[in-house]
Motif scaffolding. Structure first.
Motif, PDB file in Angstrom:
ATOM      1  N   ARG A  60      34.714  57.114  36.308  1.00  0.00           N
ATOM      2  CA  ARG A  60      33.859  55.938  36.500  1.00  0.00           C
ATOM      3  C   ARG A  60      34.516  54.699  35.899  1.00  0.00           C
ATOM      4  O   ARG A  60      34.535  53.624  36.516  1.00  0.00           O
ATOM      5  N   ILE A  61      35.103  54.847  34.726  1.00  0.00           N
ATOM      6  CA  ILE A  61      35.769  53.715  34.078  1.00  0.00           C
ATOM      7  C   ILE A  61      36.964  53.260  34.903  1.00  0.00           C
ATOM      8  O   ILE A  61      37.182  52.063  35.095  1.00  0.00           O
ATOM      9  N   ARG A  62      37.736  54.220  35.439  1.00  0.00           N
ATOM     10  CA  ARG A  62      38.874  53.860  36.296  1.00  0.00           C
ATOM     11  C   ARG A  62      38.403  53.119  37.539  1.00  0.00           C
ATOM     12  O   ARG A  62      39.021  52.140  37.961  1.00  0.00           O
ATOM     13  N   GLU A  63      37.308  53.566  38.143  1.00  0.00           N
ATOM     14  CA  GLU A  63      36.765  52.895  39.325  1.00  0.00           C
ATOM     15  C   GLU A  63      36.345  51.467  38.998  1.00  0.00           C
ATOM     16  O   GLU A  63      36.609  50.538  39.773  1.00  0.00           O
ATOM     17  N   GLU A  64      35.681  51.288  37.861  1.00  0.00           N
ATOM     18  CA  GLU A  64      35.266  49.942  37.458  1.00  0.00           C
ATOM     19  C   GLU A  64      36.481  49.050  37.222  1.00  0.00           C
ATOM     20  O   GLU A  64      36.493  47.885  37.628  1.00  0.00           O
ATOM     21  N   LEU A  65      37.494  49.606  36.579  1.00  0.00           N
ATOM     22  CA  LEU A  65      38.712  48.844  36.321  1.00  0.00           C
ATOM     23  C   LEU A  65      39.401  48.475  37.633  1.00  0.00           C
ATOM     24  O   LEU A  65      39.849  47.330  37.808  1.00  0.00           O
ATOM     25  N   ASP A  66      39.474  49.402  38.569  1.00  0.00           N
ATOM     26  CA  ASP A  66      40.064  49.113  39.880  1.00  0.00           C
ATOM     27  C   ASP A  66      39.300  48.014  40.605  1.00  0.00           C
ATOM     28  O   ASP A  66      39.910  47.142  41.236  1.00  0.00           O
ATOM     29  N   ILE A  68      37.571  45.587  39.260  1.00  0.00           N
ATOM     30  CA  ILE A  68      37.878  44.322  38.582  1.00  0.00           C
ATOM     31  C   ILE A  68      39.251  43.825  39.009  1.00  0.00           C
ATOM     32  O   ILE A  68      39.437  42.631  39.291  1.00  0.00           O
ATOM     33  N   ARG A  69      40.213  44.738  39.084  1.00  0.00           N
ATOM     34  CA  ARG A  69      41.562  44.339  39.514  1.00  0.00           C
ATOM     35  C   ARG A  69      41.549  43.797  40.936  1.00  0.00           C
ATOM     36  O   ARG A  69      42.229  42.822  41.241  1.00  0.00           O
ATOM     37  N   ARG A  70      40.780  44.453  41.825  1.00  0.00           N
ATOM     38  CA  ARG A  70      40.692  43.977  43.217  1.00  0.00           C
ATOM     39  C   ARG A  70      40.095  42.569  43.259  1.00  0.00           C
ATOM     40  O   ARG A  70      40.544  41.716  44.012  1.00  0.00           O
ATOM     41  N   GLU A  71      39.061  42.344  42.451  1.00  0.00           N
ATOM     42  CA  GLU A  71      38.439  41.019  42.414  1.00  0.00           C
ATOM     43  C   GLU A  71      39.440  39.963  41.940  1.00  0.00           C
ATOM     44  O   GLU A  71      39.514  38.866  42.489  1.00  0.00           O
ATOM     45  N   LEU A  72      40.204  40.315  40.918  1.00  0.00           N
ATOM     46  CA  LEU A  72      41.188  39.371  40.386  1.00  0.00           C
ATOM     47  C   LEU A  72      42.299  39.100  41.389  1.00  0.00           C
ATOM     48  O   LEU A  72      42.754  37.962  41.528  1.00  0.00           O
ATOM     49  N   ASP A  73      42.706  40.130  42.106  1.00  0.00           N
ATOM     50  CA  ASP A  73      43.761  39.951  43.122  1.00  0.00           C
ATOM     51  C   ASP A  73      43.270  39.102  44.288  1.00  0.00           C
ATOM     52  O   ASP A  73      44.060  38.406  44.919  1.00  0.00           O
ATOM     53  N   ALA A  74      41.976  39.159  44.591  1.00  0.00           N
ATOM     54  CA  ALA A  74      41.418  38.394  45.709  1.00  0.00           C
ATOM     55  C   ALA A  74      41.312  36.914  45.382  1.00  0.00           C
ATOM     56  O   ALA A  74      41.196  36.090  46.283  1.00  0.00           O
ATOM     57  N   GLU A  75      41.343  36.566  44.136  1.00  0.00           N
ATOM     58  CA  GLU A  75      41.191  35.150  43.743  1.00  0.00           C
ATOM     59  C   GLU A  75      42.433  34.357  43.980  1.00  0.00           C
ATOM     60  O   GLU A  75      43.503  34.663  44.019  1.00  0.00           O
TER      61      GLU A  75
END
Length: 75
Positions: A60-66, A68-75
């Motif tokens: 679950r923590i890995r999924e949440e981290l992924d 967040i990373r996707r959101e940051l990459d989309a910016e």
């Protein structure tokens, strides 16, 4: 008190047991079996950071981290 002392004295073994468990129920059952703990003692140990280190929790923590990373990459 007994559970807290047990957790301190066997920290690495308990951590490994919890880490290899698929979820909280499995971790609790394994702790009760290995150390002959009562449900209350088991709950006390799992309320420590040990309780959030099961396979399910790490996934679950890995999924949440992924996410967040996707959101940051989309910016």
């Amino acid at each position: 008190m007994v559970a807290a002392n047990l957790a301190q004295e066997n920290a690495f073994e308990i951590l490994a047991l919890v880490f290899r468990s698929k979820g909280g129920d499995e971790a609790a059952a394994r702790l009760r079996e290995r150390y002959s703990l009562s449900p209350q003692q088991t709950e006390l140990i799992l309320m420590t950071p040990y309780g959030s280190m099961t396979h399910q929790d790490r996934a679950r923590i890995r999924e949440e981290l992924d996410a967040i990373r996707r959101e940051l990459d989309a910016e």
